[in-house]
Design a protein around this motif. Structure first.
Motif, PDB file in Angstrom:
ATOM      1  N   PHE A 217      -9.428  10.393   1.142  1.00 41.89           N
ATOM      2  CA  PHE A 217      -8.206  10.310   0.349  1.00 41.89           C
ATOM      3  C   PHE A 217      -7.102   9.579   1.092  1.00 41.89           C
ATOM      4  CE2 PHE A 217     -10.333  14.197  -1.116  1.00 41.89           C
ATOM      5  CZ  PHE A 217     -10.404  13.951  -2.487  1.00 41.89           C
ATOM      6  N   ASP A 218      -6.319   8.815   0.313  1.00 40.77           N
ATOM      7  CA  ASP A 218      -4.990   8.391   0.724  1.00 40.77           C
ATOM      8  C   ASP A 218      -4.013   9.383   0.127  1.00 40.77           C
ATOM      9  OD1 ASP A 218      -5.700   6.240   2.235  1.00 40.77           O
ATOM     10  OD2 ASP A 218      -5.499   4.780   0.634  1.00 40.77           O
TER      11      ASP A 218
ATOM     12  N   LYS B 216       7.406  11.037   8.670  1.00 41.32           N
ATOM     13  CA  LYS B 216       6.615  10.812   7.451  1.00 41.32           C
ATOM     14  C   LYS B 216       5.293  10.110   7.747  1.00 41.32           C
ATOM     15  CE  LYS B 216      10.877  10.453   4.787  1.00 41.32           C
ATOM     16  NZ  LYS B 216      11.791   9.536   4.147  1.00 41.32           N
ATOM     17  N   LEU B 217       4.754  10.396   8.893  1.00 44.25           N
ATOM     18  CA  LEU B 217       3.457   9.828   9.246  1.00 44.25           C
ATOM     19  C   LEU B 217       2.323  10.797   9.005  1.00 44.25           C
ATOM     20  CD1 LEU B 217       4.288   7.926  12.558  1.00 44.25           C
ATOM     21  CD2 LEU B 217       4.017   6.981  10.283  1.00 44.25           C
TER      22      LEU B 217
ATOM     23  N   HIS C  12       0.838  -1.212   0.000  1.00 41.68           N
ATOM     24  CA  HIS C  12       0.000   0.000   0.000  1.00 41.68           C
ATOM     25  C   HIS C  12       0.865   1.251   0.000  1.00 41.68           C
ATOM     26  CE1 HIS C  12      -3.464   2.424   2.021  1.00 41.68           C
ATOM     27  NE2 HIS C  12      -3.299   2.732   0.771  1.00 41.68           N
ATOM     28  N   ILE C  13       1.921   1.258   0.836  1.00 35.85           N
ATOM     29  CA  ILE C  13       2.779   2.443   0.964  1.00 35.85           C
ATOM     30  C   ILE C  13       3.459   2.759  -0.367  1.00 35.85           C
ATOM     31  CG2 ILE C  13       4.820   3.366   2.134  1.00 35.85           C
ATOM     32  CD1 ILE C  13       4.013   1.635   4.564  1.00 35.85           C
TER      33      ILE C  13
ATOM     34  N   ARG D  70       4.929   8.306  -2.172  1.00 36.35           N
ATOM     35  CA  ARG D  70       4.980   7.427  -1.004  1.00 36.35           C
ATOM     36  C   ARG D  70       3.827   7.776  -0.070  1.00 36.35           C
ATOM     37  NH1 ARG D  70       5.947   7.000   4.855  1.00 36.35           N
ATOM     38  NH2 ARG D  70       7.969   6.022   5.244  1.00 36.35           N
ATOM     39  N   LEU D  71       3.151   6.753   0.504  1.00 35.76           N
ATOM     40  CA  LEU D  71       1.973   6.960   1.336  1.00 35.76           C
ATOM     41  C   LEU D  71       2.352   7.681   2.634  1.00 35.76           C
ATOM     42  CD1 LEU D  71      -1.086   6.300   1.867  1.00 35.76           C
ATOM     43  CD2 LEU D  71      -0.254   4.310   3.144  1.00 35.76           C
ATOM     44  N   ILE D  72       1.556   8.690   2.977  1.00 35.63           N
ATOM     45  CA  ILE D  72       1.637   9.353   4.286  1.00 35.63           C
ATOM     46  C   ILE D  72       0.373   8.943   5.036  1.00 35.63           C
ATOM     47  CG2 ILE D  72       1.816  11.534   5.518  1.00 35.63           C
ATOM     48  CD1 ILE D  72       4.276  10.823   3.825  1.00 35.63           C
ATOM     49  N   PRO D  73       0.451   8.127   6.083  1.00 36.84           N
ATOM     50  CA  PRO D  73      -0.759   7.472   6.610  1.00 36.84           C
ATOM     51  C   PRO D  73      -1.669   8.375   7.418  1.00 36.84           C
ATOM     52  CG  PRO D  73       1.151   6.839   7.897  1.00 36.84           C
ATOM     53  CD  PRO D  73       1.679   7.646   6.739  1.00 36.84           C
TER      54      PRO D  73
END
Length: 1976
Positions: free
Chosen positions: A470-471, A521-522, A342-343, A477-480
């Motif tokens: 939204f993701d 990066k969260l 996912h990331i 890169r995913l920011i959760p």
């Protein structure tokens, strides 16, 4: 390549100095030319150029002049002159044969990095603890993958990243490896990686010429530029484990570089006092694993072998993995790979993601990243391998493949720096379910998702529950953690699309790094705020192109409506019945549920009562529809509604088989099943149900209905079978919806009538016997019975299933009693009997089962009992009871205290059980006789004694018996009655009073004693004779002396005797009642006692002799003496008066006033002559005074006189006085004839005369302004001879000179204490800088006593904040609603220097409207907090930037504050500002007027629109803003509702359609504005007055005022009242809404604060428990308070415990830029170590160290050069961080003795703030001085170091010796004295600091608990307030006002008559029509 001929010929002009003079530089060179070994040397490079360094190099390594070599850095950069100049101290070089030569062995390069190791190893735990439900391990691992992505971005071919999780113990300890095929890292890159927060933007250009270059923009920002801040890698590795090894090979380099960081290594360095911030990088050839020696790291060898096949790579190896991460990797491998997929979804699959619908998802043709995850566990478990591209259930894949349509857009900031690409995907609803994908990682057991997948009654999941739309992807890169962000155009506000459609889409946003993210990066920092800015530009993207002219809300709404119409499918629910609550659902889903009787679904109709079949359930269900259910409240049309999904409740058929209702989703109804097929299946199931029972009696003894049977008759056995309708035997129910067919059992129940008791047996089925019941043992209870055989379900015992009762069988019968077989003793029989008293024995006759039955005739009972004789009178029979009457027992028995039990056997011959035994307890019978002992006649007794008689009461058998009122009396002649109660025991003892008769001539006397029981007349009286004889007791005593025959003492006689002499040879005699002398026996003698001694001699007493009597020594004092015989109270007393002996000495008596002052005359001295016992003798005469004299030191003889006192036989001495001599004891010598006496007189000081300062602070005395003097001033009072004077009548005053100095002391004047001293403590001194004096003056009886004075210098305090300096643009203007200019606030100290140590949270900007408040801002002032400084701003001050200017104009005051403590605040001077109006934008009044109501009547007041109205040109905030604007205002009437009405508008007076008003200086005044009489217009219509300003070049918004028009006055009046009421109601409603909006915001905020404080309290409590400060989970504030007090006491005790201190006061420490005196800068724990190091530094101990040269010069001048000083700026400290000389390259050169250690490492510095400065000082003084145990060890150590070719520094020994750096030792100059005065102090023990840390934790916990309690109270108070009657009343009031307002608006609307022209209204053309009469 370098050689001597070419490369060393350099011109001198081309060479520059490498380093400035004085800066040392050493370079480590590894000689790698030998293929088998590597040698290293450290070369001095200070002050040399490249040529000189090469010459030293050739000489050191013996390089041949013609030999070619290469000198390169560890990254293989070949050195030249420029590169050489860039080398730093400690750099490492390789000496190679050629540039690409492989390293023969590993080399090491020292690197430095600056953060404390805790920052590296602990920060990750905090960073990833905030992961909010996400798995922190995945995101920690992602940081390392980010680095790998950045490293592989420039790969020409494949980009490969491997994650290897090695959990196989056979390979070594657990490890996590992240391996990539990127560009690799040089040593300098590894060094940069180790530095904390060295981001890529700040890293300097490498030696290879590489520097960071921002990548070009690419679609979706997939630029791999993710490795960013310089912290993530460190956070990650130390979150996952405790050790990290970096192995890397740079592309094109032949070397591999290796760096290891570990928590254990950091801690060991710190423990060993090594440089924590330094480590080494190992440089080696690929594949060389020789340095891997630990067995648990053997997996590294396999990894290192792979290096030979890789051109470049980087591997991160993490070991010491945390146990929780190991468990996660083992148990959650799929979760980990799914989250990583996912990331990095779009890096793995390309721009379009993992779309299953297209053959390829990579549209940018860039190489996609290959990420492979491997988990290797201990065999036999096979390795798990997963390429992330193969993951198909990550959230992005699920979103992409479940969507039916997409909406793409772009967003950009105004400056076009921040770009966002977005895509929204629609997931439709299909009849009964949402297709929005669910998160596979979600907790399936949560309360919100209680329904399992196979539960047919569950509700289909909701679309996007509690999830952001939204993701967010940052640089791909995913920011959760993005919260619940959404665009306002993505919300249903104002949209006609069904609201549920807004929860059916997902989305993804792709941003570049213009939007900031947190270091972990969260989450984003500013994305949400930026995207909600109104300046964001949105663009719709179609087919990859931007579309022009976009209205993003409209486009999105249209797209969503299309998706709804095209893709969503719904069901129609018909015939609504009711709304119910379902308890079978989760709590949040229990209500409301609407029920319907039918549905229309996909062209079919289903109704209640219809038979249906199910699909997609665990088994096919057949049932009747009961009702349809729909969740939620719906808007229905004629009882019908369309909805998404729903459920149906079925009654399962056949009911007898299933007995259950089932709720399933409507979608699970089988639409293909026919009613005929369903009925057939139901009938088939019904035939399989139980129908009847078959009962058999296998032994042929069947019981018949209604027949009686004797008790005990056996029943059975029985065999029973269950048959279905087909006659088939069955053992279990057919299989139904409840699961497998339930087991059947047969229950046999036997029930007796009128009884709740029953007998129940249950039989289970067996193949051989069916249901079998064994033979019953027989029924024994009498009565009527019913036997029932019932079929039932085994698990629940049900006999009815559904509407069918299971088959059963019944039998009725009765049970009767049997014949007599036994008997029992009746319950009324008592076991207790009395001897001779008759009693009855009842017997109950029984059959065999204990049923009562009649006894047989002619029963003859037999009674037997051992030891007793038994008889009875007769027997009696009544019913079943047989009684033996008149039974008697006779014989000896025990008394009442010792009851004995006997066995009485009763036998009835002829019965089966014919004998029963009774336990009886026979007791004595009734009283019969009295017995008295002794039985002597007569009974002899001595006169004076008592007589004792024992009495007993006996029954007829001679047993002692006890009966009530059994009292025995005794009567003796001449003595009182005596009685004893024998009621309870039957016996007792009587004792008479003592018999005292007068014995005449010694003859005995006779008496008679009678005994009787008064109330027992049948018992005879007993008489006894008494004989009384004379006694032998002592009656009197005689006393005399043997020596003096004439001395016979009489009782109570008085005699005189010489004091101190003795009375000897006393004797005594005793006589009895008969006058006989009593012989002295030992017993009698032992009872003789005398009062003058306790030590009587028994032998003397036996001879009649008494102890000698010592006469007292004190004369004239009468003393009583007594001899007594203790038993008989016989005594003899006499008195002695002593008289004095001859004189033996003289006594001097001094007056009571002693001590005596110097100069004071003594009076009252007396002289007496005493005997040897100090008794005064009367021997002195008046002439004796001539022979007396007195002498003493300093005695004035002139006034001495001796006077005889006849009354007391003494001499009085007068005139004794001392004039000189010392204080203390003085000896006075008195003589008379041969007598001499010396006495001591204590001499004290004289009268007070002067004051002197005895102790105080060291001089010169300097202190900061407003500071106190720690050391008190102690003043001593003296007399004129200089002796201390403790006269407390003297008071001392403290004064300052000049008076400008204000001295704050607890008291300004006080008396001296008992020691003559007074102590003044100065708490604070306040005054200007300068020189002052403190004066001390004494007063005695108002007379001054001179005292000392002290010089004082007041200096400004650089650490005391005294003012706030504010800088800002003074020329700036402040416009309403704008932003204030930036304010910079500096904190200044007393000496004018800036202070930067304050927390920014303590600084505030205060703003209020109005004038000055007198220095302290009002409570209503607005408080603004300071801003973070920007990169280009000064960090030494507080910045207040972008603060909002108030909207109202006027005079304002600004003041800045700094909170210094709880109550102390420092304020800046107040600043006056003027807020001016903003730009003019509109026209309007200051207050909105009430909408007017007019009519066309002649009354002008009824036609007035406005009156006395002034309009102003205003800014957007309502401030007048047009003072310089002139023009006009055009007034007109408009109607925007109806075009037809616009042609018939009301007219102003004069039939004008408009009028003009002058606008002067921004104001337009209207006196009156009216409509014309009979004005046109529509009755009841609303119109608008439009005031349009006309000002040149200034566009202004016009002012509008609505009004109502009526054709009659009454309607006008009513409407006017309604309009006014509307205004009032609107105002009141707005006030209420403001209050309730505040409440709605405040309560959640308070709840969040409460929860936050609870969380903090739990964290703080966990810290306390982990620190073992507390042990309980629950603690109270009281216990915490007690703990703090206890620990503070312990801290105070430790602190006050005496310890070694440096004796000299440091008077310069508090001065600016002063570090302090050397002796105070360090502590040493060990005494011996402190002594020798202090002695070694004895010449420097008092040196004062300063931070600057200026401070040193200031001290030098102030002390006239007397104080030795050392400025740190002039100190050069060489690198002394190397190991001890016996260590080289990490190896021992020899085994040292005596525990050597660097002396500087033993020092502990008292201040963390100045730790580095103190370390520099002692590095300068001690350098590499070594401390060792003893001299022998020191000499051995030096010898071994020197032999090893190294220089040995100075060595000190713990015994106090020194070996100099040249080797000298011995002599006094090399030996420390044992009593050295100046020694370093000892530090506080570690326990002190541990306690301080615990106290701080407790204090923090105390604060957190208080905050938690306050937050809870605030929340509860606010909650209660919102539920209070007052607030509920307000809500009710608001609702009533809203209803009232709605009603008024309705009235207003209804009052309008529609578009009907008022009759006779005036025409604009001027034509006069006929007017109608106005309505009244």
């Amino acid at each position: 390549m370098l050689n001597r001929r070419s490369d060393l010929r350099l011109s001198p002009g081309s060479v520059s100095s490498t380093l400035e003079e004085g800066v040392r530089r050493r370079i480590c060179v590894y000689d790698c030319r030998n293929d088998r070994e590597v040698k290293s040397e450290s070369l001095e490079a200070t002050g040399v150029d490249f040529n000189e360094f090469l010459q030293d190099l050739q000489k050191t390594f013996s390089i041949d002049p013609h030999e070619t070599f290469v000198l390169a850095a560890t990254d293989r950069t070949v050195l030249d002159f420029n590169k050489f100049e860039e080398l730093q101290d400690g750099s490492t070089l390789h000496l190679l044969k050629q540039e690409d030569q492989a390293l023969p062995a590993a080399t090491q390069e020292r690197i430095d990095f600056t953060p404390h190791y805790n920052t590296l190893i602990e920060s990750g735990k905090h960073e990833y603890s905030t992961c909010e439900g996400k798995k922190p391990f995945s995101y920690a691992l992602a940081e390392l993958i980010d680095n790998a992505l950045s490293a592989t971005v420039k790969n020409d071919g494949a980009r490969s990243i491997e994650i290897r999780m090695l959990l196989d113990e056979t390979l070594g300890k657990p490890a996590v490896i992240v391996l990539d095929n990127g560009c690799g890292m040089s040593p300098e890159d590894l060094n940069d990686w180790a530095k904390y927060r060295l981001c890529k933007f700040k890293r300097k250009k490498t030696t290879a010429g590489e520097a960071y270059v921002r990548p070009d923009p690419v679609p979706r920002s997939l630029n791999s530029d993710i490795s960013y801040f310089g912290v993530g890698g460190k956070h990650s590795v130390f979150y996952i484990g405790e050790s990290a090894r970096m192995i890397s090979k740079k592309r094109g380099s032949p070397d591999v570089h290796e760096l290891t960081l570990s928590k254990e290594d950091f801690q060991n360095k710190e423990k060993n006092k090594e440089d924590v911030f330094s480590t080494v990088i190992t440089n080696r050839r690929p594949g060389d694993s020789s340095h891997v020696t630990k067995d648990d790291e053997r997996f590294l060898k396999a990894l290192i072998r792979e290096e030979r096949t890789r051109e470049s790579f980087t591997a991160v190896i993490i070991t010491e993995v945390q146990p929780e991460h190991i468990d996660f990797m083992k148990d959650k491998f799929k979760v980990l790979t799914r989250q990583l997929a996912h990331i990095y979804h779009y890096y793995i699959h390309g721009l379009n993601g993992n779309s299953m619908r297209s053959s390829s998802s990579n549209q940018d043709n860039s190489p996609m990243v290959d990420i492979q995850v491997t988990l290797r566990e201990k065999p036999p478990r096979l390795p798990s391998v997963m390429n992330l591209r193969e993951v198909e259930d990550d959230m992005q894949s699920l979103y992409i493949n479940s969507a039916t349509d997409t909406f793409e857009f772009r967003a950009s900031t105004q400056d076009n720096s921040g770009k966002v690409e977005g895509i929204i995907r629609y997931h439709p609803f299909l009849y009964d379910r949402e297709t929005y994908p669910q998160d596979p990682d979600a907790n399936e057991d949560s309360e919100d998702n209680e329904v399992s997948n196979d539960d047919e009654s569950g509700v289909a999941h909701q679309a996007r529950p509690k999830r952001s739309i939204f993701d967010f992807f940052w640089n791909g890169r995913l920011i959760p953690k993005t919260g619940s962000f959404e665009f306002d155009w993505c919300t249903p506000k104002g949209s006609k699309v069904p609201a549920e459609c807004y929860s059916r889409f997902s989305g993804a946003l792709f941003t570049n790094d213009a939007f900031k993210v947190t270091t972990n990066k969260l989450s984003f920092v500013d994305l949400e705020l930026t995207l909600k800015n109104k300046d964001i530009i949105f663009t719709r993207v179609e087919n990859g192109k931007n579309r022009r002219k976009v209205d993003i809300r409209r486009d999105f709404t249209d797209w969503l409506q299309t998706c709804h119409n095209k893709h969503d499918k719904q069901i129609k629910f018909v015939d609504y019945k009711e709304t119910i609550t379902r308890e079978d659902m989760p709590k949040k889903m229990q209500q409301p549920w609407e029920t319907f009787s039918s549905i229309e679904w996909d062209g079919r109709i289903y109704k209640t009562g219809q038979l249906v079949k199910s699909l997609k359930t665990r088994s096919n269900l057949y049932g009747t529809i009961l009702r349809f259910l729909l969740y939620g409240k719906t808007e229905k049309t004629n009882g019908s509604v369309f909805a998404t999904g729903g459920q149906v409740e079925l009654v399962l058929e056949p009911k007898a088989l299933h007995d259950k209702n089932k709720i399933i989703s409507i979608s699970k109804i089988d639409k293909t099943a026919t009613e005929e097929a369903i009925l057939k299946h139901i009938e088939s199931d019904s035939a399989k149900l139980p129908d009847k029972l078959r009962v058999e009696w296998p032994e042929g003894n069947p019981w018949k209905q209604n027949t009686g049977y004797p008790a005990g008759t056996q029943l059975g056995p029985l065999k029973v079978e269950i048959l279905d309708k087909n006659g088939v035997s069955m053992a279990r129910m057919p299989k139904g919806e409840q699961g497998p067919g339930k087991t059947l059992v047969i229950q046999l129940k036997i029930v007796r009538e009128d009884s709740d008791d029953d007998v129940t047996f249950v039989a289970r089925y067996s193949l051989k016997w069916a249901f079998w019941f064994k033979k019953n043992a027989g029924l024994t209870v009498l009565g009527k019975y019913t036997l029932t055989l019932s079929s039932m379900i085994q698990e629940n015992n049900k006999t009815v299933i559904g509407d069918k009762e299971l088959p059963s069988y019944k039998l009725s019968f009765s049970i009767t009693e049997g014949i007599a077989q036994k008997f029992v003793i009746g319950a009324s029989m008592s076991p207790t009997i009395h001897v001779g008293v008759p009693f009855d024995i009842p017997l109950q006759i029984k059959d065999a089962y204990d049923h009562s039955t009649r006894p047989p005739p002619d029963l003859k009972p037999v009674l037997k009992c051992s030891e007793l004789e038994l008889s009875f009178e007769k027997t009696d029979t009544r019913g079943s009871t047989f009684t033996i009457k008149g039974v008697r027992a006779r014989g000896k028995v025990q008394d009442y205290q010792q009851i004995k039990t006997y066995d009485l056997n009763v036998t009835l011959p002829g019965l089966k059980e014919d004998t029963q035994m009774i336990k009886i307890s026979p007791l004595p019978g009734k009283p019969h006789s009295l017995h008295v002992k002794p039985e002597d006649e007569p009974v002899t007794v001595e006169n004076g004694d008592t007589v004792k008689f024992n009495v007993e009461v006996h029954d007829e058998a001679g047993n002692i018996t006890a009966y009530p009122k059994q009292i025995v009396q005794c009567k003796v002649d001449g003595l009182p009655f005596k009685a004893i109660d024998c009621s309870s025991t039957g016996a007792g003892q009587l004792e008479t009073e003592p018999i005292n008769l007068k014995i005449i001539h010694g003859e005995p006397q006779m008496l008679k004693a009678e005994f009787q029981i008064p109330n027992k007349k049948n018992i005879a009286t007993v008489v006894r004779e008494l004989k009384v004889v004379p006694s032998r007791r002592v009656l009197r005593m005689e006393l005399g002396s043997v020596d003096d025959e004439n001395l016979v003492l009489k009782n109570y006689e008085k005699i005189e005797w010489l004091a101190g002499s003795s009375l000897e040879n006393l004797f005594f005699k005793l006589f009895d009642e008969a006058g006989r002398e009593v012989s002295l026996s030992p017993e009698i003698a032992s009872k003789i006692k005398v009062t003058w001694t306790a030590d009587e001699n028994l032998e003397d007493l036996l001879q009649g002799r008494l102890p000698d009597l010592q006469v007292p020594t004190q004369a004239h004092r009468e003393q009583r003496y007594q001899v007594s015989y203790q038993d008989q109270s016989v005594s003899f007393s006499f008195y002695i008066t002593p008289h004095p002996d001859e004189p033996s000495k003289m006594k001097v008596t001094l007056p009571t006033k002693n001590p005596v002052k110097l100069g004071e005359t003594m009076s009252g001295i007396t002289l007496e002559l005493l005997d040897q016992y100090d008794n005064v003798t009367p021997t002195l005469t008046p002439t004796c005074v001539d022979h007396m004299k007195v002498e003493a030191e300093g005695l004035d003889q002139s006034a001495i006189n001796f006077v005889f006192e006849e009354s007391s036989s003494s001499v009085l001495v007068t005139g004794v006085r001392f004039q000189s001599g010392s204080l203390g004891a003085r000896e006075l010598c008195f003589t008379y004839m041969s007598f001499e006496v010396r006495v001591i007189v204590k001499m004290t000081n004289g009268d007070p005369a002067k004051l002197e300062l005895v102790s105080g602070p060291e001089m010169p005395l300097q202190l900061f302004n407003d500071n106190g003097i720690a050391t008190p001033f102690v003043i001593q009072l003296y007399d004129e001879w200089g002796n201390p004077c403790p006269d407390q009548r003297v008071s001392v005053e403290l004064r300052s000179s000049p008076p400008a100095l204000k001295v704050m002391s607890p008291v300004a004047s006080m008396p001296v204490n008992a020691k003559g001293t007074v102590s003044f403590t100065v708490n604070r001194v306040s005054g200007p800088k300068g020189y002052y004096q403190l004066e001390f003056m004494g007063f005695f009886n108002k007379k001054p006593i001179p005292g000392p004075s002290v010089n004082l210098i007041v200096i400004p305090d650089p650490h005391k904040p005294v003012r706030l300096s504010v800088q800002y643009d003074t020329a700036a203007k402040f416009t309403a609603g704008g932003k204030f200019t930036a304010f910079a606030v500096t904190v200044e100290s007393e000496d004018g220097s800036q202070m930067t140590t304050f927390n920014p949270a303590a600084a505030s900007m205060l703003l209020w409207k109005g004038a000055s408040s007198g220095g302290i801002p009002p409570q209503t002032a607005t408080e603004l907090k300071c801003s973070k400084p920007m990169e280009n701003e000064n960090k030494d001050c507080f910045h207040f930037r972008d603060k909002d200017i108030p909207q109202p104009i006027g005079e304002y005051t600004i003041q800045f504050s700094l909170r210094l403590g709880r109550e102390k605040v420092l304020y800046s001077p107040e600043m006056k500002i003027k807020v001016e109006a903003n730009q003019p934008v509109k026209l309007g009044p200051k207050a909105q007027p009430t909408p007017p109501v007019v009519s066309y009547s002649k009354d002008i007041s009824s036609r007035t629109l406005v009156q006395n109205l002034t309009l102003f040109v205003m800014d957007s905030y309502g401030n007048p803003a047009g003072q310089n604007l002139n023009g006009e205002v055009l007034v007109s009437i408009r109607d925007s509702q109806n075009a037809e009405r616009r042609r018939n508008l009301p007219r102003f007076d004069g039939k004008a359609s408009r009028c003009v008003i002058s606008l002067v200086d921004g104001k337009a005044h209207i006196d009156r504005l009216t409509i014309m009489e009979n004005s046109p217009g529509y009755n009841g219509n609303s119109y608008t007055l439009l005031f349009e300003p006309d000002v040149q070049s200034v566009p202004l918004t016009p002012f509008t005022l609505p009004f109502h028009f009526f054709n009659d006055a009454e309607n006008q009046r009513k409407m006017s009242e309604l309009s006014k009421k509307t205004v009032d109601l609107n105002k009141a409603i707005d006030v209420y809404k403001t209050i309730f909006t505040k409440y709605d915001t405040l309560l959640p905020m308070l709840n969040d604060q409460w929860l936050d404080t609870c969380k903090k309290e739990a964290e703080q409590r966990k810290k306390l428990i982990n620190s073992r400060v507390i042990s309980a989970q629950h603690v109270t504030l009281q216990s915490i308070g007690r703990l703090i007090v206890e620990k503070n006491k312990e801290v105070e005790r430790i602190f006050n415990t005496p310890r070694r201190v440096y004796p000299h006061r440091d008077q310069f420490k508090e001065l600016p830029d002063v570090l302090g005196m050397v002796g105070h800068l360090a502590f040493i724990s060990d005494d011996s170590e402190a002594r020798v190091i202090s002695w070694h530094l004895r010449g420097d101990m008092r040196c004062v160290v300063t931070k600057t040269r200026e401070a040193a010069q200031r001290i030098y001048h102030n002390t006239q050069g007397q104080q030795e000083v050392l400025p740190l700026t002039s100190v050069y400290v060489a690198q002394v961080n190397g190991p001890l000389p016996h260590l080289r390259n990490g190896r021992l050169l020899f085994e040292p003795r005596g525990n050597p250690v660097f002396a500087r490492d033993l020092l502990k510095y008292p201040s963390d703030q100045h730790h580095q400065s103190c370390a520099t000082v002692f590095k300068n003084f001690l350098a590499n001085t070594i401390l060792i145990d003893d001299l022998d060890s020191g000499n051995h150590y030096r010898e071994m170091v020197v032999q090893g070719g190294s220089q040995c520094p100075t060595i000190l020994t713990r015994q106090g010796d020194r070996i100099s750096g040249r080797g000298k030792f011995g002599g006094s100059q090399n030996s420390a004295p044992s009593n050295l005065p100046d020694v370093f102090g000892a530090p506080l023990p570690q326990e002190y600091f541990t306690l301080k840390e615990q106290i701080e934790l407790l204090r923090q916990y105390w604060i957190v608990v208080q905050k938690r309690d306050k937050a809870e109270k605030d929340f509860q108070d606010q909650s209660n307030k919102q539920k209070s009657p007052e607030v509920l009343k307000q809500k009710q009031d608001m609702d009533e006002k809203i209803k009232e307002l709605d009603e008024i608006n309705r009235q207003i609307e209804s009052s309008r008559l529609g578009p009907v022209k008022r009759p006779g209204a005036g025409e604009p053309s001027g034509i006069h029509t006929k007017r109608g009469k106005p309505a009244s």
